[in-house]
Motif scaffolding. Structure first.
Motif, PDB file in Angstrom:
ATOM      1  N   PRO A 119       0.604  -1.299  -0.041  1.00 20.27           N
ATOM      2  CA  PRO A 119      -0.255   0.279   0.100  1.00 20.27           C
ATOM      3  C   PRO A 119       0.717   0.992  -0.172  1.00 20.27           C
ATOM      4  CG  PRO A 119      -0.958  -0.777   1.822  1.00 20.27           C
ATOM      5  CD  PRO A 119       0.362  -1.952   1.049  1.00 20.27           C
ATOM      6  N   ARG A 120       1.070   2.153  -0.457  1.00 14.17           N
ATOM      7  CA  ARG A 120       1.224   3.804  -0.842  1.00 14.17           C
ATOM      8  C   ARG A 120       1.155   4.776  -0.021  1.00 14.17           C
ATOM      9  NH1 ARG A 120       1.099   8.015  -3.794  1.00 14.17           N
ATOM     10  NH2 ARG A 120      -0.826   7.319  -5.599  1.00 14.17           N
ATOM     11  N   THR A 121       2.203   4.881   1.131  1.00 12.42           N
ATOM     12  CA  THR A 121       1.480   6.288   1.518  1.00 12.42           C
ATOM     13  C   THR A 121       2.081   7.658   0.972  1.00 12.42           C
ATOM     14  OG1 THR A 121       2.658   5.015   3.452  1.00 12.42           O
ATOM     15  CG2 THR A 121       2.352   7.541   3.382  1.00 12.42           C
ATOM     16  N   THR A 122       0.636   8.625   1.176  1.00 14.39           N
ATOM     17  CA  THR A 122       0.763   9.296  -0.022  1.00 14.39           C
ATOM     18  C   THR A 122       1.548  10.383   0.038  1.00 14.39           C
ATOM     19  OG1 THR A 122      -1.356  10.826   0.883  1.00 14.39           O
ATOM     20  CG2 THR A 122      -1.551   8.968  -1.123  1.00 14.39           C
ATOM     21  N   LEU A 123       1.934  11.450  -0.015  1.00 19.03           N
ATOM     22  CA  LEU A 123       2.515  12.810   0.171  1.00 19.03           C
ATOM     23  C   LEU A 123       2.121  13.139   1.767  1.00 19.03           C
ATOM     24  CD1 LEU A 123       5.335  14.284   0.036  1.00 19.03           C
ATOM     25  CD2 LEU A 123       3.786  16.234  -1.163  1.00 19.03           C
ATOM     26  N   ALA A 124       0.257  13.579   1.410  1.00 15.56           N
ATOM     27  CA  ALA A 124      -0.115  14.249   2.559  1.00 15.56           C
ATOM     28  C   ALA A 124      -0.224  13.435   3.762  1.00 15.56           C
ATOM     29  CB  ALA A 124      -1.366  14.551   2.372  1.00 15.56           C
ATOM     30  N   GLN A 125      -0.273  11.850   4.368  1.00 16.38           N
ATOM     31  CA  GLN A 125      -0.417  11.230   4.957  1.00 16.38           C
ATOM     32  C   GLN A 125       1.482  11.135   5.591  1.00 16.38           C
ATOM     33  OE1 GLN A 125      -1.699   8.096   2.329  1.00 16.38           O
ATOM     34  NE2 GLN A 125      -3.433   7.809   3.524  1.00 16.38           N
ATOM     35  N   ASP A 126       1.966  10.929   4.454  1.00 11.96           N
ATOM     36  CA  ASP A 126       3.677  10.807   5.324  1.00 11.96           C
ATOM     37  C   ASP A 126       3.698  11.566   6.939  1.00 11.96           C
ATOM     38  OD1 ASP A 126       6.179   9.049   4.471  1.00 11.96           O
ATOM     39  OD2 ASP A 126       7.369  11.659   4.681  1.00 11.96           O
ATOM     40  N   SER A 127       4.719  10.755   7.670  1.00  7.54           N
ATOM     41  CA  SER A 127       4.721  11.180   8.622  1.00  7.54           C
ATOM     42  C   SER A 127       6.733  12.064   8.573  1.00  7.54           C
ATOM     43  CB  SER A 127       5.316  10.343   9.925  1.00  7.54           C
ATOM     44  OG  SER A 127       5.867   9.373   8.888  1.00  7.54           O
ATOM     45  N   VAL A 128       7.357  12.032   7.760  1.00  3.47           N
ATOM     46  CA  VAL A 128       7.953  12.882   7.128  1.00  3.47           C
ATOM     47  C   VAL A 128       7.962  14.160   6.622  1.00  3.47           C
ATOM     48  CG1 VAL A 128      10.932  13.585   6.882  1.00  3.47           C
ATOM     49  CG2 VAL A 128       9.434  10.874   7.908  1.00  3.47           C
ATOM     50  N   TYR A 129       7.203  14.564   5.375  1.00  2.00           N
ATOM     51  CA  TYR A 129       6.761  15.618   4.887  1.00  2.00           C
ATOM     52  C   TYR A 129       5.741  16.601   5.639  1.00  2.00           C
ATOM     53  CZ  TYR A 129       5.664  18.592   1.411  1.00  2.00           C
ATOM     54  OH  TYR A 129       5.204  19.763   0.559  1.00  2.00           O
ATOM     55  N   ASP A 130       6.891  17.633   5.876  1.00  2.00           N
ATOM     56  CA  ASP A 130       6.178  18.525   6.748  1.00  2.00           C
ATOM     57  C   ASP A 130       5.760  19.996   5.611  1.00  2.00           C
ATOM     58  OD1 ASP A 130       8.182  20.363   5.554  1.00  2.00           O
ATOM     59  OD2 ASP A 130       8.938  20.586   7.815  1.00  2.00           O
ATOM     60  N   ASP A 131       4.312  19.510   4.686  1.00  2.00           N
ATOM     61  CA  ASP A 131       4.199  20.241   3.582  1.00  2.00           C
ATOM     62  C   ASP A 131       4.601  20.943   3.234  1.00  2.00           C
ATOM     63  OD1 ASP A 131       1.739  20.501   1.778  1.00  2.00           O
ATOM     64  OD2 ASP A 131       0.334  20.930   3.617  1.00  2.00           O
ATOM     65  N   ARG A 132       5.320  22.103   3.306  1.00  2.00           N
ATOM     66  CA  ARG A 132       6.367  23.261   3.420  1.00  2.00           C
ATOM     67  C   ARG A 132       6.690  23.707   2.032  1.00  2.00           C
ATOM     68  NH1 ARG A 132       9.617  24.983   8.371  1.00  2.00           N
ATOM     69  NH2 ARG A 132      10.415  23.367   8.179  1.00  2.00           N
ATOM     70  N   GLY A 133       6.358  22.786   1.409  1.00  2.00           N
ATOM     71  CA  GLY A 133       7.146  22.575  -0.428  1.00  2.00           C
ATOM     72  C   GLY A 133       8.361  22.702  -0.818  1.00  2.00           C
ATOM     73  N   ALA A 134       8.344  23.292  -1.077  1.00  2.00           N
ATOM     74  CA  ALA A 134      10.828  23.343  -1.487  1.00  2.00           C
ATOM     75  C   ALA A 134      11.410  23.729   0.201  1.00  2.00           C
ATOM     76  CB  ALA A 134      10.609  24.175  -2.690  1.00  2.00           C
ATOM     77  N   ARG A 135      10.597  24.078   1.093  1.00  2.00           N
ATOM     78  CA  ARG A 135      11.285  24.633   1.659  1.00  2.00           C
ATOM     79  C   ARG A 135      11.272  22.768   2.506  1.00  2.00           C
ATOM     80  NH1 ARG A 135       8.059  28.463   5.960  1.00  2.00           N
ATOM     81  NH2 ARG A 135       9.540  28.267   7.351  1.00  2.00           N
ATOM     82  N   SER A 136      10.311  21.844   2.294  1.00  2.00           N
ATOM     83  CA  SER A 136      11.112  20.554   2.704  1.00  2.00           C
ATOM     84  C   SER A 136      11.423  20.007   2.052  1.00  2.00           C
ATOM     85  CB  SER A 136       9.285  20.214   3.544  1.00  2.00           C
ATOM     86  OG  SER A 136       8.958  21.007   3.430  1.00  2.00           O
ATOM     87  N   GLY A 137      11.940  20.073   0.954  1.00  4.03           N
ATOM     88  CA  GLY A 137      12.670  19.462   0.001  1.00  4.03           C
ATOM     89  C   GLY A 137      12.231  18.655  -1.858  1.00  4.03           C
ATOM     90  N   LEU A 138      10.149  19.550  -1.279  1.00  2.00           N
ATOM     91  CA  LEU A 138       9.991  18.998  -2.494  1.00  2.00           C
ATOM     92  C   LEU A 138      10.160  19.480  -3.791  1.00  2.00           C
ATOM     93  CD1 LEU A 138       7.286  17.683  -3.337  1.00  2.00           C
ATOM     94  CD2 LEU A 138       6.106  20.208  -3.468  1.00  2.00           C
ATOM     95  N   LEU A 139      10.482  18.732  -4.512  1.00  2.00           N
ATOM     96  CA  LEU A 139      11.481  19.157  -5.882  1.00  2.00           C
ATOM     97  C   LEU A 139      10.253  19.513  -7.082  1.00  2.00           C
ATOM     98  CD1 LEU A 139      13.202  15.150  -6.513  1.00  2.00           C
ATOM     99  CD2 LEU A 139      13.971  16.915  -6.671  1.00  2.00           C
TER     100      LEU A 139
END
Length: 247
Positions: free
Chosen positions: A204-224
Motif C-alpha cells: 500500500p502506497r503512503t501519499t505525500l499528505a499521509q507521510d510522517s516526515v514531509y511537513d507540507d512546506r513545499g521546497a522548504r521541505s525538499g519538494l522537487l
C-alpha cells in the motif's frame, strides 16, 4: 520497511531550500544579506529555511562518486539537477551531494528483501554522490523511486564538504553539512504508479499528505520541481531544487 523508526532529527544545522536556481538573499547569524545590483535588498528572493530531516535506517557509508546511479535498475527515467548554495546564497563548488533511494519495488541496495522482493543483494544500485561544479550544481541520472510501507516516495540526500575521492571511486572524510530528503508531487507519483514495474509493487502506497516526515512546506521541505520529458509518465522527468547549507 519504514525509516520513521529513526525519529531523531539529525543535528541542529539548518538548510535553505528553494526550487529552481540559487536564491539571492539570506540572514544567518551575523551575516549581512547580499544586495541586488541596484544596492537595495531584494525581499522577494530571500532564501527560505528548513530543518534537516531524518537519515533513516538504510544509509551505507562509502558511496561511489558517480552521476549515473541506476546499475541497470528498471524504472522511469529521472534526471536531477541539485544546486548547493552557502549561507550567503552563493553557489558552493566542490561539495559532494550524496543520494540514496528505493527501486521501483521499494527495495534499497544493501537491504533487499525488506519490502518482500528477494534478489541477490551485492549491488549498490541507486546510491552515489556527485561533486558540485563551479556553479554549485550536481547532476544525477537515476529512476523515479518506488515506495515501501509507511513512507511516501522520496530520495535521501546528504551534502558533504571537504571529501577525498579514493582511487577506487569512493569518497571519504570531510564534514556532513546537510541531511535531508527530496519529495515528489503526488499527482506525478500517482501517474508513475500505474506504469510497470511500479504497478507490480503490491505494498500500500503512503501519499505525500499521509507521510510522517514531509511537513507540507513545499521546497522548504525538499519538494522537487518536476518537468515531464515527454507526453507520458513513462517518458520520465527532470527534477530541480536548490539546497542551501549552513553549519
Amino acid at each position: 520497511m519504514t525509516d520513521t523508526s529513526d525519529a531523531r532529527k539529525i543535528g541542529r544545522r539548518t538548510v535553505l531550500a528553494a526550487a529552481g536556481g540559487a536564491a539571492a538573499a539570506l540572514t544567518v547569524g551575523a551575516a549581512a544579506p547580499p544586495k541586488d545590483p541596484g544596492g537595495t535588498r531584494n525581499a522577494a528572493a530571500v532564501c527560505t529555511l528548513t530543518t534537516e530531516m531524518t537519515q533513516g535506517p538504510y544509509y551505507l557509508d562509502g558511496a561511489l562518486v558517480r552521476a549515473d546511479l541506476t546499475e541497470g535498475k528498471p524504472g522511469i527515467p529521472l534526471k536531477l539537477a541539485l544546486t548547493v548554495v552557502d549561507a550567503a546564497c552563493a553557489p558552493l563548488p566542490g561539495a559532494l551531494v550524496e543520494l540514496w533511494h528505493a527501486d521501483a519495488l521499494g527495495e534499497y541496495s544493501g537491504f533487499v528483501g525488506a519490502n518482500g522482493h528477494q534478489e541477490p543483494d551485492d549491488r549498490t544500485f541507486l546510491r552515489g554522490g556527485v561533486l558540485t561544479g563551479s556553479g554549485g550544481v550536481a547532476r544525477f541520472t537515476t529512476i523515479y523511486p518506488g515506495w515501501y510501507r509507511g513512507r511516501c516516495v522520496h530520495i535521501h540526500v546528504k551534502v558533504h564538504t571537504g571529501v577525498t575521492v579514493t582511487p577506487d571511486g569512493h569518497f571519504t572524510g570531510g564534514s556532513t553539512v546537510h541531511t535531508g530528503q527530496l519529495f515528489f508531487d503526488e499527482t506525478v507519483t500517482a501517474a508513475v504508479a500505474k506504469v510497470s514495474p511500479y504497478s507490480t509493487n503490491t505494498v500500500p502506497r503512503t501519499t505525500l499528505a499521509q507521510d510522517s516526515v514531509y511537513d507540507d512546506r513545499g521546497a522548504r521541505s525538499g519538494l522537487l520541481t518536476l518537468t515531464a520529458l515527454g507526453g507520458s509518465a513513462s517518458s520520465g522527468y527532470t527534477g530541480t531544487l536548490t539546497l542551501g547549507v549552513a553549519d
